[in-house]
Design a protein around this motif. Sequence first.
Motif, PDB file in Angstrom:
ATOM      1  N   ILE A   1       0.829  -1.205   0.000  1.00  0.00           N
ATOM      2  CA  ILE A   1       0.000   0.000   0.000  1.00  0.00           C
ATOM      3  C   ILE A   1       0.864   1.255   0.000  1.00  0.00           C
ATOM      4  O   ILE A   1       0.577   2.232  -0.709  1.00  0.00           O
ATOM      5  CB  ILE A   1      -0.946  -0.009   1.218  1.00  0.00           C
ATOM      6  CG1 ILE A   1      -2.059  -1.036   0.998  1.00  0.00           C
ATOM      7  CG2 ILE A   1      -1.538   1.367   1.476  1.00  0.00           C
ATOM      8  CD1 ILE A   1      -2.998  -0.716  -0.150  1.00  0.00           C
ATOM      9  N   ALA A   2       1.939   1.250   0.797  1.00  0.00           N
ATOM     10  CA  ALA A   2       2.840   2.410   0.846  1.00  0.00           C
ATOM     11  C   ALA A   2       3.425   2.696  -0.537  1.00  0.00           C
ATOM     12  O   ALA A   2       3.455   3.849  -0.992  1.00  0.00           O
ATOM     13  CB  ALA A   2       3.960   2.172   1.856  1.00  0.00           C
ATOM     14  N   GLY A   3       3.884   1.649  -1.207  1.00  0.00           N
ATOM     15  CA  GLY A   3       4.455   1.822  -2.537  1.00  0.00           C
ATOM     16  C   GLY A   3       3.425   2.261  -3.562  1.00  0.00           C
ATOM     17  O   GLY A   3       3.709   3.089  -4.442  1.00  0.00           O
ATOM     18  N   THR A   4       2.208   1.731  -3.453  1.00  0.00           N
ATOM     19  CA  THR A   4       1.142   2.093  -4.389  1.00  0.00           C
ATOM     20  C   THR A   4       0.768   3.563  -4.244  1.00  0.00           C
ATOM     21  O   THR A   4       0.621   4.289  -5.243  1.00  0.00           O
ATOM     22  CB  THR A   4      -0.104   1.209  -4.157  1.00  0.00           C
ATOM     23  OG1 THR A   4       0.248  -0.160  -4.354  1.00  0.00           O
ATOM     24  CG2 THR A   4      -1.222   1.585  -5.115  1.00  0.00           C
ATOM     25  N   PHE A   5       0.613   4.014  -3.002  1.00  0.00           N
ATOM     26  CA  PHE A   5       0.315   5.427  -2.775  1.00  0.00           C
ATOM     27  C   PHE A   5       1.463   6.311  -3.282  1.00  0.00           C
ATOM     28  O   PHE A   5       1.234   7.378  -3.864  1.00  0.00           O
ATOM     29  CB  PHE A   5       0.079   5.701  -1.286  1.00  0.00           C
ATOM     30  CG  PHE A   5      -1.309   5.368  -0.811  1.00  0.00           C
ATOM     31  CD1 PHE A   5      -2.427   5.741  -1.546  1.00  0.00           C
ATOM     32  CD2 PHE A   5      -1.509   4.694   0.386  1.00  0.00           C
ATOM     33  CE1 PHE A   5      -3.716   5.434  -1.112  1.00  0.00           C
ATOM     34  CE2 PHE A   5      -2.788   4.391   0.833  1.00  0.00           C
ATOM     35  CZ  PHE A   5      -3.896   4.762   0.084  1.00  0.00           C
ATOM     36  N   ALA A   6       2.691   5.882  -3.038  1.00  0.00           N
ATOM     37  CA  ALA A   6       3.849   6.672  -3.465  1.00  0.00           C
ATOM     38  C   ALA A   6       3.837   6.880  -4.973  1.00  0.00           C
ATOM     39  O   ALA A   6       3.997   8.012  -5.467  1.00  0.00           O
ATOM     40  CB  ALA A   6       5.145   5.997  -3.025  1.00  0.00           C
ATOM     41  N   ARG A   7       3.639   5.822  -5.709  1.00  0.00           N
ATOM     42  CA  ARG A   7       3.624   5.944  -7.172  1.00  0.00           C
ATOM     43  C   ARG A   7       2.450   6.783  -7.646  1.00  0.00           C
ATOM     44  O   ARG A   7       2.565   7.558  -8.604  1.00  0.00           O
ATOM     45  CB  ARG A   7       3.591   4.547  -7.804  1.00  0.00           C
ATOM     46  CG  ARG A   7       4.915   3.787  -7.654  1.00  0.00           C
ATOM     47  CD  ARG A   7       4.874   2.458  -8.372  1.00  0.00           C
ATOM     48  NE  ARG A   7       3.965   1.515  -7.739  1.00  0.00           N
ATOM     49  CZ  ARG A   7       4.274   0.760  -6.693  1.00  0.00           C
ATOM     50  NH1 ARG A   7       5.475   0.852  -6.133  1.00  0.00           N
ATOM     51  NH2 ARG A   7       3.395  -0.093  -6.184  1.00  0.00           N
ATOM     52  N   HIS A   8       1.317   6.653  -6.981  1.00  0.00           N
ATOM     53  CA  HIS A   8       0.127   7.405  -7.361  1.00  0.00           C
ATOM     54  C   HIS A   8       0.345   8.914  -7.199  1.00  0.00           C
ATOM     55  O   HIS A   8      -0.107   9.708  -8.030  1.00  0.00           O
ATOM     56  CB  HIS A   8      -1.062   6.961  -6.511  1.00  0.00           C
ATOM     57  CG  HIS A   8      -2.317   7.728  -6.770  1.00  0.00           C
ATOM     58  ND1 HIS A   8      -3.013   7.626  -7.955  1.00  0.00           N
ATOM     59  CD2 HIS A   8      -2.999   8.618  -5.997  1.00  0.00           C
ATOM     60  CE1 HIS A   8      -4.082   8.418  -7.900  1.00  0.00           C
ATOM     61  NE2 HIS A   8      -4.097   9.022  -6.735  1.00  0.00           N
ATOM     62  N   PHE A   9       1.044   9.284  -6.135  1.00  0.00           N
ATOM     63  CA  PHE A   9       1.246  10.708  -5.852  1.00  0.00           C
ATOM     64  C   PHE A   9       2.597  11.232  -6.339  1.00  0.00           C
ATOM     65  O   PHE A   9       2.988  12.357  -6.021  1.00  0.00           O
ATOM     66  CB  PHE A   9       1.093  10.974  -4.352  1.00  0.00           C
ATOM     67  CG  PHE A   9      -0.318  10.815  -3.856  1.00  0.00           C
ATOM     68  CD1 PHE A   9      -1.313  11.684  -4.271  1.00  0.00           C
ATOM     69  CD2 PHE A   9      -0.660   9.769  -3.005  1.00  0.00           C
ATOM     70  CE1 PHE A   9      -2.620  11.545  -3.820  1.00  0.00           C
ATOM     71  CE2 PHE A   9      -1.961   9.612  -2.555  1.00  0.00           C
ATOM     72  CZ  PHE A   9      -2.952  10.498  -2.964  1.00  0.00           C
TER      73      PHE A   9
END
Length: 218
Positions: A183-191
């Motif tokens: 989840i941390a990585g997914t949010f990072a890429r999204h933002f």
Amino acid sequence: MILDMRILELLTSKVCHDLVSPVGAINNGVELIEEVGGDTVGEAMKLIAASATQAARRLRLFRMAYGRAGSEAGLSVQDVRAIAMAHFEGSKTELTWPMDVPSHAIVERRGALKVLLNVILMAEECLTYGGSMKVEAGSEGDPNSCRIISSGRQITISPQSHAAMLGELPVMEVSPRTIQPYIAGTFARHFGLDIAWATLGEGVGQFTCSLASVPLDR
């Protein structure tokens, strides 16, 4: 950003799992009063109050880390910092977060503080036996990055967790142990942020959050 149903289920399970303990303790306190009463009321009320406080803190944390609240523009670093600091009160891990970190360049990026909060939660999971964490400015004062230095008796990040953070772990292989880095990585890429991990020495590790030059995932 679209999440697979399996990821949504794992994240929901994680939230419920982390709330079971304080909510269960509240229920135990109520049952103790109902069954015994008398001299136990005072101790039971202390248990209920402490557990209710813990549950409320975790709910605020989850709302900011996983919910829409953490994605809003103009999010206050003071509010996010206060939520994170409250989460670690009385825990086996100590968090140090100076008021002037991170830089304005990061704070002004929508979703960056949400990502930072998720990285802090990921770093907490790496401290198997507890320890300390400190949010710092990027190396050499880089305004486009910040880092979380973790120190403890044992710091572990498994190959699966590292792959999940980078988005390289197949969805069907994501587990309760790797959902937070995923989840941390997914949010990072999204933002539009990059996350990196480095081992600095025995019992010391570092997560770095940097503004990415790649287009944001919208």
